[in-house]
Motif scaffolding. Structure first.
Motif, mmCIF file in Angstrom:
data_model
loop_
_atom_site.group_PDB
_atom_site.id
_atom_site.type_symbol
_atom_site.label_atom_id
_atom_site.label_comp_id
_atom_site.label_asym_id
_atom_site.label_seq_id
_atom_site.Cartn_x
_atom_site.Cartn_y
_atom_site.Cartn_z
ATOM 1 N N ARG A 97 3.912 -1.060 0.253
ATOM 2 C CA ARG A 97 3.701 -1.523 1.622
ATOM 3 C C ARG A 97 3.704 -0.322 2.555
ATOM 4 O O ARG A 97 4.523 0.581 2.408
ATOM 5 C CB ARG A 97 4.789 -2.502 2.036
ATOM 6 C CG ARG A 97 4.843 -3.799 1.234
ATOM 7 C CD ARG A 97 5.983 -4.679 1.700
ATOM 8 N NE ARG A 97 6.034 -5.972 1.001
ATOM 9 C CZ ARG A 97 6.752 -6.203 -0.099
ATOM 10 N NH1 ARG A 97 7.488 -5.212 -0.628
ATOM 11 N NH2 ARG A 97 6.742 -7.399 -0.672
ATOM 12 N N THR A 98 2.795 -0.331 3.516
ATOM 13 C CA THR A 98 2.831 0.637 4.608
ATOM 14 C C THR A 98 3.073 -0.150 5.885
ATOM 15 O O THR A 98 3.299 -1.368 5.855
ATOM 16 C CB THR A 98 1.523 1.434 4.711
ATOM 17 O OG1 THR A 98 0.482 0.575 5.213
ATOM 18 C CG2 THR A 98 1.101 1.979 3.355
ATOM 19 N N GLN A 99 2.988 0.516 7.016
ATOM 20 C CA GLN A 99 3.236 -0.172 8.280
ATOM 21 C C GLN A 99 2.189 -1.252 8.550
ATOM 22 O O GLN A 99 2.497 -2.288 9.147
ATOM 23 C CB GLN A 99 3.252 0.840 9.428
ATOM 24 C CG GLN A 99 3.638 0.236 10.772
ATOM 25 C CD GLN A 99 3.768 1.300 11.850
ATOM 26 O OE1 GLN A 99 3.651 2.491 11.585
ATOM 27 N NE2 GLN A 99 4.017 0.860 13.082
ATOM 28 N N ASN A 100 0.948 -1.001 8.085
ATOM 29 C CA ASN A 100 -0.137 -1.913 8.442
ATOM 30 C C ASN A 100 -0.891 -2.497 7.248
ATOM 31 O O ASN A 100 -1.788 -3.331 7.435
ATOM 32 C CB ASN A 100 -1.155 -1.181 9.334
ATOM 33 C CG ASN A 100 -0.519 -0.672 10.619
ATOM 34 O OD1 ASN A 100 0.112 -1.440 11.335
ATOM 35 N ND2 ASN A 100 -0.672 0.614 10.896
ATOM 36 N N THR A 101 -0.579 -2.053 6.032
ATOM 37 C CA THR A 101 -1.337 -2.508 4.870
ATOM 38 C C THR A 101 -0.408 -2.769 3.689
ATOM 39 O O THR A 101 0.746 -2.339 3.678
ATOM 40 C CB THR A 101 -2.384 -1.460 4.435
ATOM 41 O OG1 THR A 101 -1.702 -0.250 4.068
ATOM 42 C CG2 THR A 101 -3.388 -1.187 5.541
ATOM 43 N N THR A 102 -0.957 -3.434 2.676
ATOM 44 C CA THR A 102 -0.228 -3.697 1.428
ATOM 45 C C THR A 102 -1.153 -3.423 0.258
ATOM 46 O O THR A 102 -2.285 -3.937 0.218
ATOM 47 C CB THR A 102 0.251 -5.159 1.358
ATOM 48 O OG1 THR A 102 1.016 -5.469 2.524
ATOM 49 C CG2 THR A 102 1.100 -5.383 0.118
ATOM 50 N N LEU A 103 -0.674 -2.617 -0.680
ATOM 51 C CA LEU A 103 -1.417 -2.396 -1.928
ATOM 52 C C LEU A 103 -0.997 -3.477 -2.915
ATOM 53 O O LEU A 103 0.182 -3.616 -3.235
ATOM 54 C CB LEU A 103 -1.123 -1.008 -2.496
ATOM 55 C CG LEU A 103 -1.776 -0.690 -3.851
ATOM 56 C CD1 LEU A 103 -3.297 -0.731 -3.749
ATOM 57 C CD2 LEU A 103 -1.304 0.678 -4.360
ATOM 58 N N VAL A 104 -1.978 -4.239 -3.400
ATOM 59 C CA VAL A 104 -1.699 -5.396 -4.246
ATOM 60 C C VAL A 104 -2.408 -5.244 -5.591
ATOM 61 O O VAL A 104 -3.583 -4.846 -5.648
ATOM 62 C CB VAL A 104 -2.183 -6.702 -3.585
ATOM 63 C CG1 VAL A 104 -1.618 -7.913 -4.317
ATOM 64 C CG2 VAL A 104 -1.806 -6.754 -2.129
ATOM 65 N N GLU A 105 -1.681 -5.562 -6.661
ATOM 66 C CA GLU A 105 -2.284 -5.668 -7.992
ATOM 67 C C GLU A 105 -2.585 -7.139 -8.245
ATOM 68 O O GLU A 105 -1.733 -7.996 -8.049
ATOM 69 C CB GLU A 105 -1.325 -5.134 -9.045
ATOM 70 C CG GLU A 105 -1.836 -5.278 -10.475
ATOM 71 C CD GLU A 105 -0.785 -4.906 -11.493
ATOM 72 O OE1 GLU A 105 -0.741 -3.730 -11.896
ATOM 73 O OE2 GLU A 105 0.007 -5.804 -11.872
ATOM 74 N N LEU A 106 -3.798 -7.422 -8.712
ATOM 75 C CA LEU A 106 -4.220 -8.806 -8.910
ATOM 76 C C LEU A 106 -4.778 -8.986 -10.315
ATOM 77 O O LEU A 106 -5.628 -8.198 -10.750
ATOM 78 C CB LEU A 106 -5.274 -9.191 -7.879
ATOM 79 C CG LEU A 106 -4.836 -8.974 -6.422
ATOM 80 C CD1 LEU A 106 -5.738 -7.954 -5.755
ATOM 81 C CD2 LEU A 106 -4.790 -10.274 -5.650
#
Length: 288
Positions: free
Chosen positions: A210-219
């Motif tokens: 997680r960053t302040q404005n985004t989320t890295l997601v594994e799908l």
């Protein structure tokens, strides 16, 4: 791969293969035989009851196809793996998998067709699955129609993993997303109440960063519906960065922040487990 044995007593081919390669699964041996990887005295044989005599040389020969300099891949496409049965491609964002009804746009299919026909004008490739134009990453093509059928018939069993950079901060660490999709419209798929015309879409997700404005997601896909990841994240209130049709308001990378990062499947000819992993491209990695 090349391996050989010498026959010591009269027998037939399939029992000899089972006996001589005891550590290899029988289904894989049958694939060798079916698709011409078994050679007796240097000649390809596909009959399971082919007679063998003492002194015959039985060879298993599964080769990676030779590369050619006659048809280099264009920028944005890179062959990750190639043999006589399949091609695994790293498709850049902006490339169509295959032509749309309008016939416009660069296609990975056309580029690979040029590639394989550089060695023989009769060669061609078959589409196993697709990636959206703006999605990058791993995609598989078959080099014969039987191999395409084998892969497609088993595609639901294989592991497909994507990475996405989503807008906002997703609070849940992991979960499963489900909805029914109406795929009637070509530009935008919609989640709707289930009926006889919809298909269920299931995606498993895990937050990686997680960053302040985004989320890295594994799908990980359980089903393979068109745009299902894009719809699922949009429905969560966290559309993929750069995905304006599904509600994104930011586009710092000037592309959809979705990447096909892993493919794990069984080779249609050899029965071997194939594992491919591609990291997030630099323009997307910089977002997180």
């Amino acid at each position: 791969m090349s391996d050989n044995r010498t026959v010591n007593a009269p027998t037939t081919l399939l029992p000899y293969l089972f006996e001589s390669w005891p550590d290899v699964k029988r289904t894989r041996i049958k694939q060798w035989l079916k698709y011409g990887s078994v050679r007796v005295n240097s000649r390809a044989v596909t009959r399971h009851d082919h007679p063998l005599e003492p002194g015959d040389k039985v060879t298993i020969k599964v080769e990676r196809a030779p590369r050619t300099k006659a048809a280099p891949m264009p920028a944005g496409l890179k062959i990750v793996y190639e043999d006589e049965a399949i091609i695994v491609l790293d498709k850049g964002a902006g490339w169509l998998t295959v032509a749309t009804d309008s016939g416009k746009g660069r296609t990975a299919y056309a580029a690979l067709t040029d590639h394989v026909r550089a060695t023989d004008a009769r060669n061609r490739v078959w589409i196993v699955h697709r990636l959206d134009r703006d999605t990058s990453g791993l995609i598989v093509f078959a080099k014969t129609e039987p191999f395409k059928r084998i892969l497609q018939q088993n595609w639901h069993k294989f592991d497909k993993t994507y990475l996405a950079v989503a807008e906002g901060v997703i609070k849940r660490d992991s979960g499963t997303l489900r909805c029914h999709l109406n795929e009637e419209f070509s530009l935008r798929v919609r989640s709707v109440p289930p009926d006889e015309d919809t298909r269920e879409a299931i995606t498993h997700f895990k937050v990686l960063k997680r960053t302040q404005n985004t989320t890295l997601v594994e799908l990980k896909l359980e089903t393979g519906r068109r745009h299902q990841i894009r719809v699922h994240l949009s429905d969560m209130g966290h559309p993929i960065v750069g995905d304006k049709p599904y509600g994104a308001v930011t586009d710092p990378a000037k592309r959809l922040a979705l990447h096909s990062s892993e493919l794990h499947f069984v080779h249609p000819m050899t029965g071997e487990k194939m594992d491919f992993v591609l990291p997030l491209p630099d323009p997307l990695a910089k977002l997180v």
